[in-house]
Scaffold this motif. Structure first.
Motif, PDB file in Angstrom:
ATOM      1  N   ASN A   1      36.469  32.875  43.862  1.00  8.04           N
ATOM      2  CA  ASN A   1      37.296  31.667  43.752  1.00  8.04           C
ATOM      3  C   ASN A   1      38.408  31.852  42.730  1.00  8.04           C
ATOM      4  OD1 ASN A   1      36.004  30.243  45.777  1.00  8.04           O
ATOM      5  ND2 ASN A   1      34.431  29.474  44.374  1.00  8.04           N
ATOM      6  N   ILE A   2      38.129  32.583  41.659  1.00  6.64           N
ATOM      7  CA  ILE A   2      39.172  32.893  40.670  1.00  6.64           C
ATOM      8  C   ILE A   2      40.234  33.775  41.333  1.00  6.64           C
ATOM      9  CG2 ILE A   2      39.664  34.169  38.539  1.00  6.64           C
ATOM     10  CD1 ILE A   2      36.875  33.191  37.538  1.00  6.64           C
ATOM     11  N   PHE A   3      39.799  34.720  42.142  1.00  7.86           N
ATOM     12  CA  PHE A   3      40.722  35.591  42.872  1.00  7.86           C
ATOM     13  C   PHE A   3      41.650  34.754  43.756  1.00  7.86           C
ATOM     14  CE2 PHE A   3      41.336  37.792  47.007  1.00  7.86           C
ATOM     15  CZ  PHE A   3      42.252  38.748  46.599  1.00  7.86           C
ATOM     16  N   VAL A   4      41.097  33.801  44.492  1.00  8.25           N
ATOM     17  CA  VAL A   4      41.897  32.950  45.381  1.00  8.25           C
ATOM     18  C   VAL A   4      42.864  32.095  44.565  1.00  8.25           C
ATOM     19  CG1 VAL A   4      41.800  31.031  47.031  1.00  8.25           C
ATOM     20  CG2 VAL A   4      40.220  32.943  47.253  1.00  8.25           C
ATOM     21  N   ARG A   5      42.386  31.567  43.431  1.00 10.41           N
ATOM     22  CA  ARG A   5      43.278  30.777  42.585  1.00 10.41           C
ATOM     23  C   ARG A   5      44.451  31.640  42.103  1.00 10.41           C
ATOM     24  NH1 ARG A   5      43.565  30.619  37.388  1.00 10.41           N
ATOM     25  NH2 ARG A   5      41.480  31.422  37.035  1.00 10.41           N
ATOM     26  N   ARG A   6      44.191  32.877  41.730  1.00 13.87           N
ATOM     27  CA  ARG A   6      45.246  33.785  41.275  1.00 13.87           C
ATOM     28  C   ARG A   6      46.208  34.118  42.420  1.00 13.87           C
ATOM     29  NH1 ARG A   6      42.126  38.391  39.655  1.00 13.87           N
ATOM     30  NH2 ARG A   6      44.097  39.429  39.186  1.00 13.87           N
ATOM     31  N   ILE A   7      45.701  34.220  43.653  1.00 18.31           N
ATOM     32  CA  ILE A   7      46.566  34.429  44.834  1.00 18.31           C
ATOM     33  C   ILE A   7      47.470  33.210  44.989  1.00 18.31           C
ATOM     34  CG2 ILE A   7      46.586  34.505  47.379  1.00 18.31           C
ATOM     35  CD1 ILE A   7      45.963  37.226  46.233  1.00 18.31           C
ATOM     36  N   ASN A   8      46.892  32.011  44.881  1.00 15.03           N
ATOM     37  CA  ASN A   8      47.672  30.770  44.999  1.00 15.03           C
ATOM     38  C   ASN A   8      48.758  30.690  43.925  1.00 15.03           C
ATOM     39  OD1 ASN A   8      46.296  29.821  47.234  1.00 15.03           O
ATOM     40  ND2 ASN A   8      44.817  28.656  46.033  1.00 15.03           N
ATOM     41  N   GLU A   9      48.477  31.244  42.769  1.00 17.41           N
ATOM     42  CA  GLU A   9      49.446  31.229  41.668  1.00 17.41           C
ATOM     43  C   GLU A   9      50.452  32.369  41.763  1.00 17.41           C
ATOM     44  OE1 GLU A   9      46.930  31.327  38.206  1.00 17.41           O
ATOM     45  OE2 GLU A   9      46.290  29.237  38.483  1.00 17.41           O
ATOM     46  N   LYS A  10      50.315  33.210  42.769  1.00 18.87           N
ATOM     47  CA  LYS A  10      51.240  34.339  43.012  1.00 18.87           C
ATOM     48  C   LYS A  10      51.224  35.345  41.862  1.00 18.87           C
ATOM     49  CE  LYS A  10      52.800  32.282  46.714  1.00 18.87           C
ATOM     50  NZ  LYS A  10      52.084  32.505  47.921  1.00 18.87           N
ATOM     51  N   GLN A  11      50.050  35.580  41.320  1.00 17.50           N
ATOM     52  CA  GLN A  11      49.930  36.572  40.261  1.00 17.50           C
ATOM     53  C   GLN A  11      49.976  37.969  40.875  1.00 17.50           C
ATOM     54  OE1 GLN A  11      46.495  35.893  37.809  1.00 17.50           O
ATOM     55  NE2 GLN A  11      47.084  33.773  37.345  1.00 17.50           N
TER      56      GLN A  11
ATOM     57  N   GLN B   1      49.027  40.887  39.876  1.00 24.92           N
ATOM     58  CA  GLN B   1      47.778  41.663  39.800  1.00 24.92           C
ATOM     59  C   GLN B   1      46.801  41.238  40.906  1.00 24.92           C
ATOM     60  OE1 GLN B   1      47.449  44.324  37.918  1.00 24.92           O
ATOM     61  NE2 GLN B   1      45.490  44.704  38.886  1.00 24.92           N
ATOM     62  N   ALA B   2      46.823  39.967  41.267  1.00 20.28           N
ATOM     63  CA  ALA B   2      45.948  39.487  42.335  1.00 20.28           C
ATOM     64  C   ALA B   2      46.337  40.112  43.674  1.00 20.28           C
ATOM     65  CB  ALA B   2      46.001  37.971  42.421  1.00 20.28           C
ATOM     66  N   PHE B   3      47.603  40.375  43.854  1.00 19.93           N
ATOM     67  CA  PHE B   3      48.039  40.989  45.115  1.00 19.93           C
ATOM     68  C   PHE B   3      47.687  42.472  45.160  1.00 19.93           C
ATOM     69  CE2 PHE B   3      50.098  37.001  45.504  1.00 19.93           C
ATOM     70  CZ  PHE B   3      50.023  36.759  46.868  1.00 19.93           C
ATOM     71  N   HIS B   4      47.639  43.119  44.011  1.00 21.64           N
ATOM     72  CA  HIS B   4      47.131  44.499  43.977  1.00 21.64           C
ATOM     73  C   HIS B   4      45.661  44.503  44.374  1.00 21.64           C
ATOM     74  CE1 HIS B   4      50.697  46.392  42.343  1.00 21.64           C
ATOM     75  NE2 HIS B   4      50.784  45.430  41.422  1.00 21.64           N
ATOM     76  N   GLU B   5      44.953  43.531  43.859  1.00 22.13           N
ATOM     77  CA  GLU B   5      43.529  43.405  44.187  1.00 22.13           C
ATOM     78  C   GLU B   5      43.348  43.052  45.676  1.00 22.13           C
ATOM     79  OE1 GLU B   5      39.695  40.789  42.758  1.00 22.13           O
ATOM     80  OE2 GLU B   5      41.396  41.000  41.374  1.00 22.13           O
ATOM     81  N   LEU B   6      44.218  42.204  46.186  1.00 20.83           N
ATOM     82  CA  LEU B   6      44.184  41.862  47.615  1.00 20.83           C
ATOM     83  C   LEU B   6      44.293  43.129  48.460  1.00 20.83           C
ATOM     84  CD1 LEU B   6      44.435  39.889  50.078  1.00 20.83           C
ATOM     85  CD2 LEU B   6      46.887  39.851  49.601  1.00 20.83           C
ATOM     86  N   PHE B   7      45.232  43.971  48.091  1.00 20.08           N
ATOM     87  CA  PHE B   7      45.423  45.221  48.819  1.00 20.08           C
ATOM     88  C   PHE B   7      44.148  46.065  48.761  1.00 20.08           C
ATOM     89  CE2 PHE B   7      46.694  49.622  49.273  1.00 20.08           C
ATOM     90  CZ  PHE B   7      47.524  49.574  50.388  1.00 20.08           C
TER      91      PHE B   7
END
Length: 185
Positions: free
Chosen positions: A6-16, A18-24
């Motif tokens: 859920n923290i990961f999703v919140r960081r995606i929503n915030e356009k962080q 680092q979260a997009f690196h993790e998404l990849f």
């Protein structure tokens, strides 16, 4: 684990970033395999997944949960794969039409070329004066011009032309003759 997701999703929503690196790292390979099963091409599958990631980065959609986010990713990839396959089908149908038309034009060109060849051979069989009159006629010259060029009377030109046409009609057949002559007028 749910809290981390859920923290990961919140960081995606915030356009962080680092979260997009993790998404990849988390999803790229799985989504590519998922897409390859549909489109049968790894390069296309990778492009599709990249496009989905870019849309997540540039989009304004807010995700409420990790499960919903994951479902969104797989649905987005599936939809893009479906769009790609539809586009490929349209391209395939278009290419079939183009190739069919090209083949038909080639066949028409060959038939027309054969008709010209037949006409040329038949014209060469005409007596010399009739041939000269008819060739000038095919070049678009008027009876008066032909008469002047060949030092003949207009009536003689008409007679030679009439005899040439009768011979060609007999030699080539009416339908074939009319098609050929129609090309010149």
């Amino acid at each position: 684990m749910d809290d981390l997701n859920n923290i990961f999703v919140r960081r995606i929503n915030e356009k962080q970033e680092q979260a997009f690196h993790e998404l990849f790292l988390r999803f790229f390979n799985y989504l590519v395999v998922y897409a390859v099963r549909r489109v049968q091409r790894r390069d296309v599958a990778e492009d599709i997944v990249q496009e989905v990631f870019v849309n997540v980065w540039e989009g304004y959609k807010e995700f409420n949960s990790y499960v919903g986010f994951r479902a969104f990713l797989y649905n987005a990839v599936a939809n893009r794969c479906r769009d790609y396959l539809k586009h490929q089908a349209v391209e395939g149908r278009y290419m079939e039409v183009v190739l069919k038309e090209e083949k038909e034009w080639d066949e028409l060109d060959m038939a027309e070329e054969e008709m010209y060849r037949e006409l040329h051979l038949a014209v060469q069989e005409l007596p010399e004066r009739s041939r000269a009159v008819f060739e000038l006629h095919l070049e678009g010259k008027k009876n008066e011009e032909i008469a002047q060029l060949l030092a003949l009377s207009v009536l003689t030109v008409k007679s030679y032309k009439k005899n040439a046409m009768q011979y060609l009609r007999k030699r080539l057949g009416n339908a074939h003759f009319l098609l050929l002559i129609g090309k010149f007028f």
